[in-house]
Design a protein around this motif. Structure first.
Motif, PDB file in Angstrom:
ATOM      1  N   GLU A  85       0.953  -0.858   0.094  1.00  0.00           N
ATOM      2  CA  GLU A  85       0.023  -0.085  -0.277  1.00  0.00           C
ATOM      3  C   GLU A  85       0.765   1.422   0.143  1.00  0.00           C
ATOM      4  O   GLU A  85       0.527   2.703  -0.231  1.00  0.00           O
ATOM      5  N   ALA A  86       2.448   1.557   0.213  1.00  0.00           N
ATOM      6  CA  ALA A  86       3.173   2.675   0.353  1.00  0.00           C
ATOM      7  C   ALA A  86       3.464   2.368  -0.908  1.00  0.00           C
ATOM      8  O   ALA A  86       4.017   3.574  -0.919  1.00  0.00           O
ATOM      9  N   GLY A  87       3.252   1.880  -1.332  1.00  0.00           N
ATOM     10  CA  GLY A  87       4.222   1.575  -2.892  1.00  0.00           C
ATOM     11  C   GLY A  87       5.360   1.534  -3.103  1.00  0.00           C
ATOM     12  O   GLY A  87       6.599   1.808  -3.651  1.00  0.00           O
ATOM     13  N   ILE A  88       6.044   0.204  -1.847  1.00  0.00           N
ATOM     14  CA  ILE A  88       7.173  -0.421  -1.790  1.00  0.00           C
ATOM     15  C   ILE A  88       7.399  -1.695  -2.481  1.00  0.00           C
ATOM     16  O   ILE A  88       6.533  -2.476  -2.442  1.00  0.00           O
ATOM     17  N   PRO A  89       8.265  -1.464  -3.792  1.00  0.00           N
ATOM     18  CA  PRO A  89       8.141  -2.577  -4.520  1.00  0.00           C
ATOM     19  C   PRO A  89       8.840  -3.722  -3.158  1.00  0.00           C
ATOM     20  O   PRO A  89       9.346  -3.983  -2.527  1.00  0.00           O
ATOM     21  N   VAL A  90       7.991  -5.141  -3.197  1.00  0.00           N
ATOM     22  CA  VAL A  90       8.476  -6.027  -2.644  1.00  0.00           C
ATOM     23  C   VAL A  90       8.785  -7.542  -3.894  1.00  0.00           C
ATOM     24  O   VAL A  90       8.568  -8.273  -4.327  1.00  0.00           O
ATOM     25  N   ILE A  91      10.150  -7.632  -3.213  1.00  0.00           N
ATOM     26  CA  ILE A  91      10.340  -8.816  -4.539  1.00  0.00           C
ATOM     27  C   ILE A  91      11.571  -9.907  -3.739  1.00  0.00           C
ATOM     28  O   ILE A  91      11.844 -10.137  -2.755  1.00  0.00           O
ATOM     29  N   SER A  92      11.831 -10.849  -4.551  1.00  0.00           N
ATOM     30  CA  SER A  92      12.424 -11.824  -4.151  1.00  0.00           C
ATOM     31  C   SER A  92      13.644 -12.192  -4.339  1.00  0.00           C
ATOM     32  O   SER A  92      14.428 -11.032  -5.345  1.00  0.00           O
TER      33      SER A  92
END
Length: 445
Positions: A85-92
């Motif tokens: 929701e904060a627009g922070i990318p989440v990656i592996s």
């Protein structure tokens, strides 16, 4: 520019990601809601990487420019939702490490057989004298190796959870073994979501890359009708080998690539059983497209030793053979195990059900299973389904009790098979922990 990278989870992949991020000059912070294993805590201290355990400090985490998430943390977790929701990318970890990796990657996925195929492919590349690393679901952290090693090739086992966090990453050689329902609890109980996840293995591939797949798999067949594949397709199946691909005809395994043919008798393959012939074809194809010589492929397929916790025939007690198949965490894996055994079976089954449908095991259970020993905190679904199909069903919640009960139920010449068809987290740390405890309990008989 914000150069803060937050790592969620301090297992092998998280710690490896933290080391790579620090090496690349990022401001790194690692957070784990549980207790961090002492060996990893020591590593973090040695590298002077700041971390917290036993909690997630949201205000710190939400300062990140990017978050590298452990594959074990689900998308549904409230913290992950807040990060998105904060627009922070989440990656592996795999996505992150891939940015800094110049090596060729051979990436392997599938609902079943991926660890065996990964280990076999790694064995094959090592035998051929290539400078190769083993990563993903097996071996050491990919990110850690990219930070500190300089391999020319990586063989990477990828779960659907790891694939979900991959966006720009590309496999030079992608292997898709099969797709059967698994982990549906993580995919809103929609099979198509899981299928889409598995097909991320071919994202970003170009005409210079390779896609190796089991062409008889009905799900893969259907998906290929709806997709445009950029890579060179290398199918494998029973029957005549295609011009570029692998097949089995009259007990001979044949691999064709680029007008070059490799063949060997299936009876010379180290891993026996129909499913293992598929795994051997996939590994052999990967070897061929990397231009490994035929004699090295033959040698590797014939002397490979197998994988711990996967149909591991490890001990006989008074003529009763105990087989450790703890890695079978879904129904389809267990189907392969039951199908490959041709003697009466006492079957140890149970654990955390992931939306299992036991219907596909019904006929095998009728034909081969003389008794079931349930091993789980909640065995109701198993008991309800198999009552009237298998004559004896016993419930246990302890591995020693399960092993003892199965030993008393089996006779000389019969088999006790631990093939749970379920995840292990109700009673064990992992499927490896379950397998090791099983073997220890058998040795104590």
């Amino acid at each position: 520019m914000n150069s803060r990278i937050v790592i969620l989870g301090a297992g092998e992949s998280g710690v490896g990601s933290a080391i790579l991020a620090q090496k690349k000059g990022f401001d790194v912070w690692l957070s784990d809601a549980g207790q961090i294993k002492p060996k990893y805590k020591q590593v973090l201290s040695n590298y002077a990487i700041p971390f917290e355990e036993g909690k997630h400090s949201e205000d710190e985490i939400l300062k990140a420019a990017e978050v590298v998430k452990s594959p074990g943390i689900p998308e549904k977790a409230p913290l992950v939702k807040k990060i998105r929701e904060a627009g922070i990318p989440v990656i592996s970890e795999i996505e992150f490490a891939g940015r800094y990796c110049q090596a060729k990657t051979i990436c392997i996925t599938g609902s079943n057989g991926k660890t065996t195929t990964t280990m076999l492919t790694y064995h094959l590349l090592q035998k051929a004298g290539l400078h190769v690393g083993l990563a993903g679901n097996v071996g050491h952290s990919f990110a850690w190796q990219v930070a500190e090693q300089n391999f020319d090739y990586y063989v990477i086992e990828l779960s659907s959870f790891q694939l979900d966090g991959m966006y720009a990453f590309k496999a030079d050689v992608a292997v898709l073994l099969n797709i059967t329902p698994d982990h549906l609890d993580r995919y809103d109980y929609k099979f198509q979501n899981y299928v889409d996840s598995k097909f991320r293995i071919i994202q970003n591939q170009t005409k210079d890359d390779f896609f190796i797949y089991w062409s008889e798999d009905p799900v893969i067949q259907q998906e290929l009708k709806n997709r445009t594949i950029a890579a060179t397709c290398m199918p494998f199946a029973y029957g005549q080998a295609p011009e570029n691909g692998a097949g089995i005809n009259k007990d001979t395994l044949t691999i064709n690539w680029n007008k070059n043919t490799f063949s060997m008798s299936i009876f010379d393959i180290a891993l026996q059983g129909k499913h293992n012939v598929y795994n051997s074809m996939a590994a052999g194809l990967a070897g061929k497209v990397l231009n490994i010589r035929n004699e090295k492929i033959r040698e590797s397929l014939s002397d490979f030793r197998g994988v711990e916790h996967r149909l591991e025939r490890f001990l006989k007690v008074h003529g009763i053979e105990f087989i450790n198949d703890s890695k079978a965490t879904n129904v389809n894996s267990t189907w392969y195990a039951l199908e490959s055994i041709h003697r009466p079976i006492v079957w140890i089954v149970g654990g955390v059900d992931k939306g299992n449908d036991y219907k596909e095991l019904e006929q095998l259970a009728r034909d081969k299973v003389k008794a079931i020993v349930c091993l789980g905190t909640d065995n109701k679904k198993i008991v309800d389904f198999f009552t009237g199909i298998v004559p004896d069903i016993i419930e246990t919640q302890d591995i020693k009790d399960a092993v003892r009960a199965s030993y008393y139920l089996a006779k000389d010449g019969e088999v006790v098979l631990l093939s749970p068809a379920c995840a292990s987290f109700d009673l064990f740390e992992s499927y490896e922990d379950r397998g090791r405890q099983f073997k220890m309990a058998v040795r104590e008989l």
